[in-house]
Design an enzyme around this catalytic site. Structure first.
Site, PDB file in Angstrom:
ATOM      1  NE  ARG A   1      -4.185  -1.873   1.929  1.00 44.69           N
ATOM      2  CZ  ARG A   1      -5.072  -2.245   2.835  1.00 44.69           C
ATOM      3  NH1 ARG A   1      -4.923  -1.859   4.096  1.00 44.69           N
ATOM      4  NH2 ARG A   1      -6.094  -2.992   2.501  1.00 44.69           N
TER       5      ARG A   1
ATOM      6  CE  LYS B   1     -21.030 -18.429   8.893  1.00 44.59           C
ATOM      7  NZ  LYS B   1     -21.281 -17.727  10.174  1.00 44.59           N
TER       8      LYS B   1
ATOM      9  N   GLY C   1      -9.652 -10.592  -0.393  1.00 45.18           N
ATOM     10  CA  GLY C   1      -8.367 -11.125   0.049  1.00 45.18           C
ATOM     11  C   GLY C   1      -8.057 -12.524  -0.437  1.00 45.18           C
TER      12      GLY C   1
ATOM     13  N   GLY D   1     -13.844  -4.373   1.489  1.00 46.24           N
ATOM     14  CA  GLY D   1     -15.214  -3.973   1.794  1.00 46.24           C
ATOM     15  C   GLY D   1     -15.819  -3.086   0.730  1.00 46.24           C
TER      16      GLY D   1
END
Length: 397
Positions: free
Chosen positions: A41, A198, A351, A374
């Site tokens: 980053r 999930k 990820g 996100g």
């Protein structure tokens, strides 16, 4: 999507002598002693900073790091290790300024790092008072942190609202371009791969994509829930039986549009979740009560690979099996190489997806690799990210 690009401001000579405030994403991992363990980053943020310096600006850069408590600075929250590493990479001194909200002394050609922005009271709640103080520090605001684009905070949204000029840095602009290309005006067929443990964590993504994509490939525990919804047995496999109605609704929504959610016809099973557990390939209809489904089978993988090679656009979020275990990586490996071989524009994020891309060495064959976990997921949900929204507003004048 229309927005002001910082690169255009630099090219047009509008940056020389100006005070430029860059919101970067320098939230890098550190070990127990505070040493940076991975600097991607920091490296990714440097082109925007160098662009500003080369254009003759007085440059301020800030970021969040970790999860500090507002108003309570701790040494572990400091951006000092980040500034040190950035200085090494840029071969220049990068001083760190604390208590900077009230004013910053920086001249054209200089670069300063403003201490962890999440220390400032009101940052996370997008305090207008704090945003006005930040906006007063600069002539040009540059948002270059896609990983925070889904949050409306003072250093990402409030300052963009109030600064004289609000622009997108090269990293954020590339994300905005890639997302627009993949989802706003995709080349068809548009294929999405959504995998994970999930359905509940990605249900809104699946529901949103069901109204737009031509094919929706599901994998991992999500695929197990869809197999249950299709009337197949899954043994002891991870699934969410209470979401069968939602899975069935996604299948129906796709079918109504002439699209499909391909259900695996063969799978790879084991009796235990272990790397050295014996792997058995079997028809999806032959799963036993004590089986764990840990991957799609070679027949299913090949069928999906053939379809991916015919795609116009591919959105990839999640490996389709337990690719960390060599006996159960076949499906993810086959999918990964099919995406790499396809002429489609591909965008990948998340990820585990990035880990799979690195494992199979296909970084150069993916159209765009998204850096924001996100934020990327919220885009797939069909949400307009706050950063995109405010930069588009400001571009209108």
């Amino acid at each position: 999507m229309n927005f002001i690009r910082f690169s255009d401001l630099c090219a047009n000579g509008q940056v020389a002598g100006q005070r430029v405030f860059i919101r970067a994403d320098l939230n890098v991992p550190q070990d127990a002693s505070g040493q940076i363990t991975e600097d991607t980053r920091i490296r990714a943020s440097i082109p925007c900073i160098q662009m500003a310096l080369d254009a003759g600006a007085a440059v301020m850069v800030t970021s969040h790091l970790g999860r500090p408590t507002e108003g309570q600075f701790q040494a572990a929250d400091s951006l000092a290790p980040v500034a040190k590493r950035m200085g090494e990479l840029m071969q220049r001194e990068v001083p760190v300024l604390a208590n900077w909200v009230a004013g910053v002394d920086v001249k054209p050609g200089q670069l300063v790092m403003l201490e962890n922005c999440r220390i400032n009271p009101g940052e996370k709640k997008n305090s207008e008072v704090l945003a006005r103080q930040m906006a007063a520090l600069c002539d040009i605001f540059v948002h270059d942190a896609f990983g925070t684009a889904h949050r409306a905070e003072a250093s990402t949204y409030g300052i963009a609202q109030l600064a004289k000029i609000a622009s997108a840095g090269p990293l954020l602009a590339a994300e905005m371009d890639a997302i627009s290309k993949a989802l706003s005006a995709p080349r068809r067929p548009l294929v999405a791969i959504v995998a994970g443990s999930k359905v509940s964590t990605k249900l809104t993504i699946l529901q949103s994509l069901a109204h737009n994509v031509d094919q929706l490939i599901v994998g991992g525990g999500i695929a197990n829930t869809f197999m249950l919804a299709a009337g197949l047995k899954i043994g002891k496999s991870l699934a969410e039986p209470d979401l069968l109605a939602e899975a069935s609704a996604v299948i129906a929504a796709m079918k109504a549009r002439g699209a499909e959610v391909p259900i695996p016809t063969d799978v790879v099973t084991a009796k235990a979740f272990k790397a050295d557990a014996p792997a058995t390939v079997k028809a999806a209809a032959d799963v036993e009560d004590d089986d764990l489904i840990l991957d799609i089978g070679p027949q299913t993988a090949q069928r999906l690979a053939d379809q991916l090679r015919q795609a116009g656009t591919i959105v990839w979020n999640g490996p389709v099996g337990v690719f960390e275990f060599s006996a159960f990586e076949g499906g993810t490996r086959t999918i990964a190489h099919a995406i790499a071989d396809s002429a489609a524009f591909s965008i990948a994020g998340g990820g585990d997806t990035l880990a799979a891309i690195a494992k199979y060495g296909i970084e150069q064959q993916i159209g765009y690799i998204s850096t924001g976990g996100g934020a990327f997921l919220e885009v797939l949900e069909g949400k307009t990210l706050p950063a995109f929204e405010i930069l588009a507003q400001r571009a209108k004048g």
